[in-house]
Scaffold this active site. Structure first.
Site, PDB file in Angstrom:
ATOM      1  N   TYR A 149       0.854  -1.198   0.000  1.00 41.80           N
ATOM      2  CA  TYR A 149       0.000   0.000   0.000  1.00 41.80           C
ATOM      3  C   TYR A 149       0.882   1.238   0.000  1.00 41.80           C
ATOM      4  CZ  TYR A 149      -3.546   3.414   1.434  1.00 41.80           C
ATOM      5  OH  TYR A 149      -4.395   4.495   1.499  1.00 41.80           O
ATOM      6  N   ASP A 244       9.421   4.010  -0.360  1.00 39.29           N
ATOM      7  CA  ASP A 244       8.305   4.566   0.393  1.00 39.29           C
ATOM      8  C   ASP A 244       8.609   4.366   1.873  1.00 39.29           C
ATOM      9  OD1 ASP A 244       6.012   5.323   1.622  1.00 39.29           O
ATOM     10  OD2 ASP A 244       4.660   4.177   0.329  1.00 39.29           O
ATOM     11  N   LYS A 272       3.990  10.431   8.502  1.00 34.75           N
ATOM     12  CA  LYS A 272       3.897   9.899   9.871  1.00 34.75           C
ATOM     13  C   LYS A 272       4.904  10.542  10.838  1.00 34.75           C
ATOM     14  CE  LYS A 272       1.591   5.861   8.079  1.00 34.75           C
ATOM     15  NZ  LYS A 272       0.308   5.377   8.461  1.00 34.75           N
TER      16      LYS A 272
HETATM   17  N1  PMP Z   1       2.737   4.784   2.080  1.00 34.38           N
HETATM   18  C1  PMP Z   1       2.802   3.947   3.122  1.00 34.38           C
HETATM   19  C2  PMP Z   1       3.927   2.975   3.209  1.00 34.38           C
HETATM   20  C3  PMP Z   1       1.822   3.991   4.112  1.00 34.38           C
HETATM   21  O1  PMP Z   1       1.901   3.159   5.154  1.00 34.38           O
HETATM   22  C4  PMP Z   1       0.767   4.919   4.001  1.00 34.38           C
HETATM   23  C5  PMP Z   1      -0.342   5.009   5.036  1.00 34.38           C
HETATM   24  N2  PMP Z   1      -0.457   3.998   5.913  1.00 34.38           N
HETATM   25  C6  PMP Z   1       0.756   5.778   2.899  1.00 34.38           C
HETATM   26  C7  PMP Z   1       1.751   5.680   1.959  1.00 34.38           C
HETATM   27  C8  PMP Z   1      -0.329   6.790   2.746  1.00 34.38           C
HETATM   28  O2  PMP Z   1      -0.187   7.772   3.741  1.00 34.38           O
HETATM   29  P1  PMP Z   1      -1.452   8.656   4.189  1.00 34.38           P
HETATM   30  O3  PMP Z   1      -2.387   7.747   4.878  1.00 34.38           O
HETATM   31  O4  PMP Z   1      -0.848   9.697   5.071  1.00 34.38           O
HETATM   32  O5  PMP Z   1      -2.017   9.249   2.939  1.00 34.38           O
END
Ligand code: PMP
Length: 429
Positions: A149, A244, A272
Site C-alpha cells: 500500500y 516509500d 507519519k
Molecule cells: N505509504 C505507506 C507505506 C503507508 O503506510 C501509508 C499510510 N499507511 C501511505 C503511503 C499513505 O499515507 P497517508 O495515509 O498519510 O495518505
C-alpha cells in the site's frame, strides 16, 4: 478493565450519529472495525501509551495512530512546539523558517537525500514522487509490488491481475483501467520475476516504488538479496528507485530503511513520524531530480497547506526529541523485550512474531513468516478476530485488522509490554 466493567454507551451513541453524516462513521475505512466486528470507541484524549474514550475507558495503545506517534501520545515537547507556533499563526501560504529547518534535518539524516518538498499526507508524497519519476525519465510505466500500500492515488490503488508479472487492475471502483494499466505489479521476494520484467521492459519503466520493509500487509521482511536486486535492475534500466518510507522512515533508524539496509534510493517518500502527529508528508531525493519540480522544472506539484508552520514545528520537535533521547536504541530494546515475551506465546501455536525495531506483526500461520502477499495464508486472519476482541475487552488497543502492524513508542514501558503478553497468552489459552 474487564468486559463487564467497560461501558460503551456514549461511544455507541456518537458513532450512530457519525454514521448519518460520515460514510461508515469514519474518516478512514480501517477505523470502522469491519474486519473484526463491533464498532470503534470514540476517543476523547490520549497521553503517553494510553488513549481514553468518551465513556472514560482507557486503552493501552499499540496502534499509535498507525505510526506517527513514535514518542507516544501528547508528548510535551510536541505540545510545547505546536503551542508556541500557534501563537504566531496557523498557516502562511508563504515560506517559513520552520519548513527550512525541518528540511535541513530530513536531508541531513536520510542517506543521499539532497532536497525535499513537504506535502500534507503520505498519499500526496507517493503520488508526487511517481509523477516526478515519470517526468524525469519521460516514461509512463512504473512497478509496485503485490499487496503493498502506498496511499490511495489512482495509479497506486492497483492490484495484481493473474500471472507472475501483470498489468495492474483497479483495486477500487473509480480507478480507470487505463490508469491502472500503467502500473505493473510484481510479487515481492521474487528476483526472477523482477529480472524478467526488467529484461523485457526496463526501458519503459519510470520507477519502482517499494517499502523496503513492507509494513502494510503484515510485516513482510525482504531478503538483502531481493533489495539489492531491486536497486540493481533500476540502475541498469535508468529507472528510478523510490523508497516509500512513510512508515519505515525515521522509525527503523535515523536514516530509515535506507540506512538500515545500506541502500540509497533515488527518491524517498515520508510521512507519519516527521509530522509529529500532525498532517505531513514529504518526498525528496537527489538534487538533479528534485530540480525538475515546479517552480524550477516542468513537473507540477503544489499545496495550500504544504509546509504548514504547526506541522513543521511538530516535526522538528519529534525529530529533535528522537535524537536527544537516542530513541532508536531504546525502541530496539523495547522491541527485543516484546519479542522475548510474545514470540514464545505465538510459537506454542507454531505461529511467529515478525519484528523490526519498534514495528511488529503477529503472523498467525505455521511455517516461516511470509515474505510476499502470495505467501500469506488467507486462513490466518480467521484467528485474529478472537485475539483482537480479547485484547479490546482487556483495554488493549491493537489494529482492527489482521494485516496491520503494531507499533511501539518511547512511551511504552516494560510493564505495558508485560500486560500485552499476559492478555495475549490468556486469549490463546
Ligand atoms: N505509504 C505507506 C507505506 C503507508 O503506510 C501509508 C499510510 N499507511 C501511505 C503511503 C499513505 O499515507 P497517508 O495515509 O498519510 O495518505
Amino acid at each position: 478493565m474487564s468486559p463487564t466493567t467497560m461501558n460503551h454507551q456514549k461511544s455507541t451513541e456518537l458513532f450512530a450519529r457519525a454514521k448519518k453524516v460520515i460514510p461508515g462513521g469514519v474518516s478512514s475505512p480501517v477505523r470502522a472495525f469491519n474486519a473484526v466486528g463491533g464498532h470503534p470507541p470514540v476517543l476523547e484524549s490520549a497521553s503517553g501509551s494510553r488513549t481514553r474514550d468518551v465513556d472514560g475507558n482507557e486503552y493501552l495503545d499499540f496502534v499509535c495512530s498507525w505510526g506517527p506517534l513514535i514518542l507516544g501520545h501528547s508528548h510535551p515537547a510536541i505540545a510545547a512546539a505546536v503551542n508556541d507556533a500557534l501563537t504566531r499563526g496557523t498557516t502562511f501560504g508563504a515560506p517559513c523558517q520552520s519548513e527550512l529547518e525541518l528540511a535541513e534535518r530530513v536531508t541531513s539524516m536520510y542517506p543521499g537525500l539532497e532536497m525535499v518538498r513537504f506535502v500534507s499526507s503520505g498519499t500526496e508524497a507517493t503520488m508526487s514522487a511517481i509523477r516526478l519519476a515519470r517526468g524525469v525519465t519521460g516514461r509512463d510505466y512504473f512497478v509496485k509490488f503485490a499487496g503493498c500500500y502506498h496511499g490511495h492515488s489512482d495509479h497506486l490503488l492497483v492490484s495484481a491481475g493473474s500471472g507472475l508479472v501483470t498489468f495492474g487492475e483497479p483495486a477500487s471502483a473509480g480507478v480507470p483501467a487505463a490508469f491502472a494499466e500503467k502500473t505493473l505489479v510484481l510479487p515481492l521476494d521474487d528476483i526472477a520475476a523482477l529480472e524478467a520484467l526488467f529484461q523485457e521492459r526496463g526501458h519503459e519503466i519510470a520507477a519502482i516504488i517499494v517499502e523496503p520493509l513492507p509494513a502494510n500487509n503484515g510485516l513482510l521482511k525482504q531478503t538483502p538479496e531481493f533489495l539489492a536486486a531491486v536497486r540493481r535492475v533500476t540502475k541498469e534500466a535508468g529507472s528510478l528507485l523510490i523508497y516509500d518510507e512513510v512508515i519505515n522512515g525515521f522509525r527503523l533508524a535515523p536514516g530509515g530503511a535506507a540506512e538500515l539496509y545500506g541502500i540509497e534510493p533515488d527518491l524517498a517518500t515520508f510521512g507519519k513520524v516527521i509530522g509529529g502527529g500532525l498532517p505531513v508528508g514529504a518526498f525528496g531525493g537527489k538534487r538533479e531530480y528534485m530540480q525538475q519540480l515546479a517552480p524550477l522544472g516542468p513537473v507540477y506539484q503544489a499545496g495550500t497547506l504544504s509546509g504548514n508552520p504547526l506541522a513543521m514545528a511538530a516535526g522538528i520537535a519529534a525529530v529533535d526529541t528522537l535524537i536527544a533521547e537516542d530513541a532508536w536504541t531504546k525502541l530496539e530494546e523495547l522491541g527485543v523485550y516484546l519479542e522475548s515475551l510474545v514470540a514464545p506465546i505465538l510459537a506454542s501455536r507454531k505461529w511467529s512474531l515478525v519484528r523490526q525495531g519498534s514495528i511488529f506483526w503477529m503472523s498467525l500461520q505455521e511455517g516461516p513468516a511470509p515474505r510476499s502477499a502470495e505467501a500469506i495464508d488467507p486462513k490466518a486472519a480467521e484467528h485474529y478476530g478472537h485475539i483482537f476482541q480479547a485484547m479490546f475487552d482487556a483495554g488493549i488497543s491493537i489494529a482492527p485488522s489482521a494485516y496491520e502492524v503494531g507499533f511501539l513508542s518511547l512511551a511504552h514501558t516494560h510493564a505495558d509490554i508485560d500486560r500485552f503478553a499476559s492478555v495475549l497468552k490468556e486469549a490463546l489459552a
